[in-house]
Design an enzyme around this catalytic site. Sequence first.
Site, PDB file in Angstrom:
ATOM      1  N   LYS A 116       0.932  -1.153   0.098  1.00  0.00           N
ATOM      2  CA  LYS A 116       0.012  -0.045  -0.177  1.00  0.00           C
ATOM      3  C   LYS A 116       0.777   1.250   0.102  1.00  0.00           C
ATOM      4  O   LYS A 116       0.249   2.094  -0.403  1.00  0.00           O
ATOM      5  CB  LYS A 116      -0.866   0.118   1.178  1.00  0.00           C
ATOM      6  CG  LYS A 116      -1.667  -1.428   0.682  1.00  0.00           C
ATOM      7  CD  LYS A 116      -2.915  -0.998   2.237  1.00  0.00           C
ATOM      8  CE  LYS A 116      -3.982  -2.115   1.602  1.00  0.00           C
ATOM      9  NZ  LYS A 116      -5.318  -1.268   2.170  1.00  0.00           N
ATOM     10  N   GLU A 200      -4.228   7.566   7.859  1.00  0.00           N
ATOM     11  CA  GLU A 200      -4.802   8.311   6.424  1.00  0.00           C
ATOM     12  C   GLU A 200      -6.217   8.495   7.651  1.00  0.00           C
ATOM     13  O   GLU A 200      -6.514   8.279   8.517  1.00  0.00           O
ATOM     14  CB  GLU A 200      -5.699   6.861   5.379  1.00  0.00           C
ATOM     15  CG  GLU A 200      -4.730   6.725   4.594  1.00  0.00           C
ATOM     16  CD  GLU A 200      -5.158   5.711   3.337  1.00  0.00           C
ATOM     17  OE1 GLU A 200      -6.415   5.766   3.443  1.00  0.00           O
ATOM     18  OE2 GLU A 200      -4.489   5.972   2.156  1.00  0.00           O
ATOM     19  N   HIS A 235     -16.145  -7.381   4.163  1.00  0.00           N
ATOM     20  CA  HIS A 235     -15.051  -7.548   3.427  1.00  0.00           C
ATOM     21  C   HIS A 235     -15.187  -7.752   1.439  1.00  0.00           C
ATOM     22  O   HIS A 235     -14.623  -7.835   0.753  1.00  0.00           O
ATOM     23  CB  HIS A 235     -13.722  -7.367   3.769  1.00  0.00           C
ATOM     24  CG  HIS A 235     -13.342  -6.035   4.245  1.00  0.00           C
ATOM     25  ND1 HIS A 235     -13.375  -4.588   4.322  1.00  0.00           N
ATOM     26  CD2 HIS A 235     -13.440  -6.232   5.894  1.00  0.00           C
ATOM     27  CE1 HIS A 235     -13.361  -4.143   4.812  1.00  0.00           C
ATOM     28  NE2 HIS A 235     -13.049  -4.575   6.080  1.00  0.00           N
ATOM     29  N   ARG A 292      -5.358  -7.724 -11.313  1.00  0.00           N
ATOM     30  CA  ARG A 292      -5.971  -9.621 -11.534  1.00  0.00           C
ATOM     31  C   ARG A 292      -7.744  -9.111 -12.374  1.00  0.00           C
ATOM     32  O   ARG A 292      -8.236  -8.278 -12.816  1.00  0.00           O
ATOM     33  CB  ARG A 292      -6.357 -10.404 -10.340  1.00  0.00           C
ATOM     34  CG  ARG A 292      -6.605  -9.449  -9.932  1.00  0.00           C
ATOM     35  CD  ARG A 292      -7.905 -10.210  -8.613  1.00  0.00           C
ATOM     36  NE  ARG A 292      -8.415  -9.950  -7.725  1.00  0.00           N
ATOM     37  CZ  ARG A 292      -8.798  -8.991  -6.540  1.00  0.00           C
ATOM     38  NH1 ARG A 292      -7.417  -8.924  -6.665  1.00  0.00           N
ATOM     39  NH2 ARG A 292      -9.584  -8.877  -6.154  1.00  0.00           N
TER      40      ARG A 292
HETATM   41  C1  MV4 Z   1     -10.693   3.169   4.565  1.00  0.00           C
HETATM   42  C2  MV4 Z   1     -11.307   2.666   4.867  1.00  0.00           C
HETATM   43  C3  MV4 Z   1     -11.878   4.214   5.048  1.00  0.00           C
HETATM   44  N1  MV4 Z   1     -11.662   5.696   4.582  1.00  0.00           N
HETATM   45  N2  MV4 Z   1      -9.631   4.266   4.599  1.00  0.00           N
HETATM   46  C4  MV4 Z   1     -11.086  -1.984   3.479  1.00  0.00           C
HETATM   47  C5  MV4 Z   1      -9.969  -2.209   2.309  1.00  0.00           C
HETATM   48  C6  MV4 Z   1      -9.509  -1.327   2.242  1.00  0.00           C
HETATM   49  N3  MV4 Z   1      -9.750  -2.071   0.722  1.00  0.00           N
HETATM   50  C7  MV4 Z   1      -9.549  -0.152   2.002  1.00  0.00           C
HETATM   51  N4  MV4 Z   1     -10.781   0.162   2.854  1.00  0.00           N
HETATM   52  C8  MV4 Z   1     -11.356   0.900   3.487  1.00  0.00           C
HETATM   53  N5  MV4 Z   1     -10.650   2.054   3.626  1.00  0.00           N
HETATM   54  C9  MV4 Z   1      -9.339   5.246   4.580  1.00  0.00           C
HETATM   55  N6  MV4 Z   1      -8.903   6.462   4.525  1.00  0.00           N
HETATM   56  C10 MV4 Z   1     -12.951   2.687   5.468  1.00  0.00           C
HETATM   57  C11 MV4 Z   1     -12.642   1.267   4.113  1.00  0.00           C
HETATM   58  C12 MV4 Z   1     -13.844   0.014   4.545  1.00  0.00           C
HETATM   59  C13 MV4 Z   1     -14.320  -0.071   3.130  1.00  0.00           C
HETATM   60  C14 MV4 Z   1     -13.486   0.421   2.256  1.00  0.00           C
HETATM   61  C15 MV4 Z   1     -14.629  -0.552   0.935  1.00  0.00           C
HETATM   62  C16 MV4 Z   1     -15.240  -1.387   0.643  1.00  0.00           C
HETATM   63  C17 MV4 Z   1     -15.659  -1.849   1.949  1.00  0.00           C
HETATM   64  C18 MV4 Z   1     -15.320  -0.840   3.513  1.00  0.00           C
HETATM   65  C19 MV4 Z   1     -15.699  -1.754   4.903  1.00  0.00           C
HETATM   66  C20 MV4 Z   1     -15.054  -1.298   5.856  1.00  0.00           C
HETATM   67  C21 MV4 Z   1     -14.193  -0.072   5.272  1.00  0.00           C
END
Ligand code: MV4
Length: 503
Positions: A116, A200, A235, A292
């Site tokens: 990341k 973040e 997720h 992918r």
């Molecule tokens: C976040 C966020 C809120 N703020 N980043 C979850 C999986 C990973 N790919 C990144 N994720 C998140 N990052 C910031 N700065 C909230 C999530 C997140 C989320 C993101 C996409 C789809 C579902 C989610 C469920 C919970 C939290």
Amino acid sequence: MFKKILIANRGEIAIRVMRTCREMGISTVAIYSEADVQALHVRYADEAYCVGGAASADSYLRMDRIIDLCKTTGAEAVHPGYGFLSENAVFARKLKENGIVLIGPSAESMEVMGSKIASKQAVKAFGVPLVPGIDEAIKNPEDALLVAIEVGFPVLVKASAGGGGKGMRVVDRKEDFLSALQMAQNEARSAFGDDSVFIEKYVGSPRHIEIQLMADNYGNACYLFERECSIQRRHQKLVEEAPSAVLTEEIRRAMGEAAVNVAKACNYSGAGTVEFLLSENMEFYFLEMNTRLQVEHPVTELITGIDLVKEQIRVAAGETLSFSQGDLKIHGHAIELRICAEDPLNQFLPNVGTVETYKVPQGSGIRVDDCMESGMEIPIYYDNMLAKLIVWAPNRLDAIARMRRAIGEYVITGIETTLMFGDFVMTHPAFIEGKFDTHFIQQYFTPEAMRAPILDEQEQALLGVAALEFFHREKAQNGSSVDISSNGGAVTSDWYLNRKNYS
Ligand code: MV4
């Protein structure tokens, strides 16, 4: 063009890839484990070879056996599907060393996007919007606290090696920051063998929107618009659609161009997906890139008319993309429902067993990507997603109605699945109105809401398209008048609940 491709995967995606190979006149080699002797992907292939025991580590993850098999069968290329070895840079490198083409990006692209922190640093120089925070591994906790105070609480501590929600921790108050940081680092070290974490700003009620892209080896890259994937549980995505109900043309273009810049930043080749968070005030931020073909790629295929697997194969064989950005248009609306062997009425617990009756829906605008038949025992060793139901219609409301019709025709007995959950989503006013975020399931879903018909008898007569018209008439007359807080919004008919009796 390749004459023969080995598909290093199983289940619906193996068949999905082989279907395109067959249309392209390419012969197919399947691999399978001892648990998959009866599997449909084995029978679909032109040739199939058992590569080991039931556990993935003994079969679908055996790089050495897969490479040997390419040599003995004469397969010139490997399609990895998703999961298993699809984002494994070591595998990408080994194939290359052995003169076998991976249908996917380079090992270097995978490595940059697998971290990341490295990915944020790589895309920053290309002007891709990042969530406010720091894009370096935290070395000094006191300095990190100052950054956290500057971006403002709540903040999110994320593991660089994490992904799919693993290794994340929300910190609400500055008093909790230092201990949370310590715990996050410890967790990251034991889970990923890498304690790099960064911070973040926490985006509170985001939508998960991702851009499909395709790039070739000659510097051409195009975006194939977005997929909305906010309907997730822990997720795991359950419903995806394209296009998103909320993007304006302007944001769509800006996101698409940002995604193309992400591809340029890592010298990308093939099909890839750039994930963004979309905040409530419609600001978007780069999250990560998946290197992918994704589970939900069919919704993009249905709205663009492009066979993504065919393009992947063409690009891997050294051809240029068969389209340019100006050729691409969004045509209609597509929705996908993942059919998983999980019981929505029992906390989505995975369940095992034998599928008794299996009948797929048919008719206009319906696509089923599956690997199942009546009487099939579901192996416990692998992912519990059994099939994908994908519908297309000229517009979103018609696609929702079509999805409901298809769910009603679908018969799967013997195991519990997420089919009924799909109907809950399709009839929920918040979904119908497009007013939802990643908290949709947490916010609205209860087993009671899914079971209980909320409409009276007269209203039940409005099921199907008529039910959608009902909601929209209400909305048009009263603004957003449909009460989405009190009852969960399920519209479930006796016919629907009892449909096993009718089949
Ligand atoms: C976040 C966020 C809120 N703020 N980043 C979850 C999986 C990973 N790919 C990144 N994720 C998140 N990052 C910031 N700065 C909230 C999530 C997140 C989320 C993101 C996409 C789809 C579902 C989610 C469920 C919970 C939290």
